[in-house]
Scaffold this active site. Structure first.
Site, PDB file in Angstrom:
ATOM      1  N   ARG A  21       0.816  -1.228   0.000  1.00 27.86           N
ATOM      2  CA  ARG A  21       0.000   0.000   0.000  1.00 27.86           C
ATOM      3  C   ARG A  21       0.843   1.268   0.000  1.00 27.86           C
ATOM      4  NH1 ARG A  21      -5.508  -0.325   1.717  1.00 27.86           N
ATOM      5  NH2 ARG A  21      -6.315  -2.179   0.691  1.00 27.86           N
ATOM      6  N   ARG A  25      -3.326   6.827   0.891  1.00 26.40           N
ATOM      7  CA  ARG A  25      -3.822   8.055   1.522  1.00 26.40           C
ATOM      8  C   ARG A  25      -2.880   8.737   2.488  1.00 26.40           C
ATOM      9  NH1 ARG A  25      -9.270   5.283   3.224  1.00 26.40           N
ATOM     10  NH2 ARG A  25      -7.673   3.664   3.314  1.00 26.40           N
ATOM     11  N   ARG A  34      -6.284  11.387  -6.306  1.00 27.34           N
ATOM     12  CA  ARG A  34      -7.493  10.601  -6.050  1.00 27.34           C
ATOM     13  C   ARG A  34      -8.735  11.468  -6.231  1.00 27.34           C
ATOM     14  NH1 ARG A  34     -11.562   8.400  -4.585  1.00 27.34           N
ATOM     15  NH2 ARG A  34     -11.926   6.972  -2.854  1.00 27.34           N
ATOM     16  N   ASP A  71      -6.495  -2.616  -7.670  1.00 26.93           N
ATOM     17  CA  ASP A  71      -7.052  -3.236  -6.468  1.00 26.93           C
ATOM     18  C   ASP A  71      -7.376  -4.687  -6.784  1.00 26.93           C
ATOM     19  OD1 ASP A  71      -8.113  -2.331  -3.633  1.00 26.93           O
ATOM     20  OD2 ASP A  71      -9.483  -3.857  -4.399  1.00 26.93           O
ATOM     21  N   TYR A 146     -14.776 -11.295  -0.204  1.00 27.95           N
ATOM     22  CA  TYR A 146     -15.467 -10.022  -0.489  1.00 27.95           C
ATOM     23  C   TYR A 146     -16.670 -10.242  -1.405  1.00 27.95           C
ATOM     24  CZ  TYR A 146     -11.591  -7.580   1.732  1.00 27.95           C
ATOM     25  OH  TYR A 146     -10.672  -7.130   2.652  1.00 27.95           O
TER      26      TYR A 146
HETATM   27  O1  CP3 Z   1       0.035  -1.636  -2.504  1.00 25.63           O
HETATM   28  C1  CP3 Z   1      -0.162  -0.707  -3.326  1.00 25.63           C
HETATM   29  O2  CP3 Z   1       0.248   0.454  -3.162  1.00 25.63           O
HETATM   30  C2  CP3 Z   1      -0.870  -1.038  -4.624  1.00 25.63           C
HETATM   31  C3  CP3 Z   1      -2.274  -0.843  -4.644  1.00 25.63           C
HETATM   32  C4  CP3 Z   1      -3.212  -1.734  -3.844  1.00 25.63           C
HETATM   33  C5  CP3 Z   1      -4.443  -1.253  -3.341  1.00 25.63           C
HETATM   34  N1  CP3 Z   1      -5.130  -2.315  -2.805  1.00 25.63           N
HETATM   35  C6  CP3 Z   1      -4.883   0.145  -3.398  1.00 25.63           C
HETATM   36  C7  CP3 Z   1      -5.995   0.605  -2.530  1.00 25.63           C
HETATM   37  C8  CP3 Z   1      -3.142  -3.103  -3.552  1.00 25.63           C
HETATM   38  C9  CP3 Z   1      -2.018  -4.087  -3.813  1.00 25.63           C
HETATM   39  C10 CP3 Z   1      -4.377  -3.444  -2.895  1.00 25.63           C
HETATM   40  C11 CP3 Z   1      -4.687  -4.816  -2.460  1.00 25.63           C
HETATM   41  C12 CP3 Z   1      -5.914  -5.069  -1.725  1.00 25.63           C
HETATM   42  N2  CP3 Z   1      -7.137  -4.469  -1.872  1.00 25.63           N
HETATM   43  C13 CP3 Z   1      -6.053  -6.090  -0.749  1.00 25.63           C
HETATM   44  C14 CP3 Z   1      -4.972  -7.075  -0.355  1.00 25.63           C
HETATM   45  C15 CP3 Z   1      -3.975  -6.461   0.560  1.00 25.63           C
HETATM   46  C16 CP3 Z   1      -4.521  -6.008   1.880  1.00 25.63           C
HETATM   47  O3  CP3 Z   1      -4.432  -4.809   2.138  1.00 25.63           O
HETATM   48  O4  CP3 Z   1      -5.024  -6.857   2.636  1.00 25.63           O
HETATM   49  C17 CP3 Z   1      -7.371  -6.046  -0.272  1.00 25.63           C
HETATM   50  C18 CP3 Z   1      -7.960  -6.949   0.788  1.00 25.63           C
HETATM   51  C19 CP3 Z   1      -8.055  -5.021  -0.999  1.00 25.63           C
HETATM   52  C20 CP3 Z   1      -9.483  -4.633  -0.886  1.00 25.63           C
HETATM   53  C21 CP3 Z   1      -9.621  -3.233  -0.448  1.00 25.63           C
HETATM   54  N3  CP3 Z   1      -9.348  -2.131  -1.220  1.00 25.63           N
HETATM   55  C22 CP3 Z   1     -10.083  -2.763   0.810  1.00 25.63           C
HETATM   56  C23 CP3 Z   1     -10.485  -3.650   1.961  1.00 25.63           C
HETATM   57  C24 CP3 Z   1     -10.058  -1.372   0.760  1.00 25.63           C
HETATM   58  C25 CP3 Z   1     -10.561  -0.428   1.809  1.00 25.63           C
HETATM   59  C26 CP3 Z   1      -9.613  -0.247   2.904  1.00 25.63           C
HETATM   60  C27 CP3 Z   1      -8.954   1.082   2.778  1.00 25.63           C
HETATM   61  O5  CP3 Z   1      -7.740   1.161   3.060  1.00 25.63           O
HETATM   62  O6  CP3 Z   1      -9.656   2.040   2.439  1.00 25.63           O
HETATM   63  C28 CP3 Z   1      -9.560  -0.992  -0.512  1.00 25.63           C
HETATM   64  C29 CP3 Z   1      -9.335   0.370  -1.006  1.00 25.63           C
HETATM   65  C30 CP3 Z   1      -7.969   0.739  -1.467  1.00 25.63           C
HETATM   66  N4  CP3 Z   1      -7.170  -0.061  -2.255  1.00 25.63           N
HETATM   67  C31 CP3 Z   1      -7.289   1.963  -1.225  1.00 25.63           C
HETATM   68  C32 CP3 Z   1      -6.057   1.897  -1.883  1.00 25.63           C
HETATM   69  C33 CP3 Z   1      -5.000   2.954  -1.972  1.00 25.63           C
HETATM   70  C34 CP3 Z   1      -7.843   3.152  -0.437  1.00 25.63           C
HETATM   71  C35 CP3 Z   1      -9.018   3.723  -1.180  1.00 25.63           C
HETATM   72  C36 CP3 Z   1      -9.035   5.205  -1.336  1.00 25.63           C
HETATM   73  O7  CP3 Z   1      -8.088   5.803  -1.845  1.00 25.63           O
HETATM   74  O8  CP3 Z   1     -10.081   5.776  -0.995  1.00 25.63           O
END
Ligand code: CP3
Length: 339
Positions: A21, A25, A34, A71, A146
């Site tokens: 990640r 944010r 974003r 994602d 999910y």
């Molecule tokens: O790692 C990176 O920088 C690459 C991008 C990346 C994202 N999600 C961007 C993201 C990667 C590799 C993921 C993987 C992901 N997504 C996983 C597996 C890894 C983990 O964290 O467990 C999972 C379970 C998801 C599903 C997901 N996406 C959730 C549960 C959420 C909400 C939680 C949150 O942090 O808001 C997301 C949203 C998400 N994916 C964001 C980002 C940067 C935040 C959303 C935003 O910008 O509003």
């Protein structure tokens, strides 16, 4: 590329570093892009903006690897499921019912994911030559949790109940996800990804038999299919919370490297590292806390695992509240360390 040297089994010290990640944010420039993109999925499907946010942490911290910005939930989205990201609450999907598993709509799968492949292509041409580009997908089990619950839950009870009630249906869903995820990874590698990571963030909630059937077997299927096409491309498996099952997971899936969470003991981590590269495993709360908690955490990883093939990373994603100065301090400490 240092990251690829480690994935090929070499010991590199100081170790290469990146963060799960790392585009997100906690960075003001991410929040700005974003906002420009509109919705979160609009950002994932806009190659110019997705390239921009992927590069942001590379410019700021000089990480040894960039991870494609996307994602794991774009795969169910490309299979025709309704996927939304709600501000401040996370992903929302229409829960998948058992009679819908055999009628997922894959007719536009690669068409919908074309912007992601384009992002990879642009990234590989824009990244510095020494920076590895990591592609990724979610593991079938984690993506299925999910799809079934329609949201994140603390222990994935809805997906576990689904699997124990309808084992054949869950297995078909996991096989389908494994097949499409393999194709998705192969297209990312064709577009220029140097390595790929499979995120199984919810591997840690299963009993032994379910772990084998729902985590290990589908990931083994992905590894086999990707290797048929690209035998040399390294694959990192991250079965978060796998605990005692980590060792079998490596042998049975055939992944090149194991992503470790922070609960793994040093003894176990070193035993795993004796069989191949490991990645991890700083507690993101140490990074958030900073100071002594951070420096002691970094030091312990370098001391315990720095003598073998190691990719320095967190044990899970960085949280949005983390101060940028803490990330800078972590990178400085790693880069200045000596053995
Ligand atoms: O790692 C990176 O920088 C690459 C991008 C990346 C994202 N999600 C961007 C993201 C990667 C590799 C993921 C993987 C992901 N997504 C996983 C597996 C890894 C983990 O964290 O467990 C999972 C379970 C998801 C599903 C997901 N996406 C959730 C549960 C959420 C909400 C939680 C949150 O942090 O808001 C997301 C949203 C998400 N994916 C964001 C980002 C940067 C935040 C959303 C935003 O910008 O509003």
């Amino acid at each position: 590329m240092k990251l690829l040297d480690v994935l090929n089994g070499q010991t590199v010290f100081p170790p290469p570093v990146w963060m799960m990640r790392q585009a997100g944010r906690y960075l003001p420039e991410y929040r700005q892009t974003r906002q420009k993109a509109g919705g979160f999925l609009d950002l994932c499907y806009n190659p110019d903006l997705a390239v921009e946010v992927t590069l942001q942490p590379i410019r700021r911290f000089g990480f040894d690897a960039a991870i494609l910005f996307s994602d794991i939930l774009v795969v169910p989205h490309a299979l025709g499921r309704d996927v939304r990201f709600e501000e401040g609450v996370g992903p929302r999907l229409t829960p998948l019912k058992q009679d819908e598993v055999d009628s997922l709509d894959a007719s536009r799968f690669h068409e919908r994911l074309a912007p992601v492949y384009e992002t990879v292509r642009l990234l590989r041409s824009e990244l510095p030559a020494q920076t590895a580009l990591i592609g990724f997908c979610g593991a079938p089990w984690t993506v299925a949790t999910y799809m079934i619950a329609g949201r994140g839950t603390p222990d994935q009870a809805p997906a576990r109940l689904f699997g124990h009630s309808f084992p054949d249906v869950l297995q078909r869903l996991l096989d389908t996800l494994a097949d499409y995820s393999s194709e998705y990874l192969i297209r990312q590698i064709e577009a220029g990804a140097d390595a790929v990571q499979i995120f199984d963030s919810w591997a840690g909630v299963l009993d032994e038999a379910s772990f084998h059937n729902w985590c290990t077997r589908p990931v083994a299927r992905i590894v086999q299919k990707v290797r048929e096409r690209f035998p040399q491309v390294p694959i990192i498996g991250f079965p978060r919370g796998a605990g005692a099952y980590y060792a079998n997971y490596r042998t049975e899936t055939g992944v090149t490297a194991l992503g470790l969470d922070w609960t793994v003991s040093w003894l176990q981590a070193r035993e795993l590292q004796a069989k191949g590269p490991v990645q991890g495993n700083l507690d993101p709360m140490r990074l958030l806390a900073g100071g002594k908690a951070l420096s002691e955490g970094v030091e312990a990883i370098l001391e315990q695992l720095g003598g073998g093939p190691l990719i320095f990373n967190l044990g899970h994603g960085i949280t949005p509240e983390t101060p940028i100065t803490h990330v800078e301090a972590m990178v400085r400490q790693i880069r200045e360390s000596k053995r």
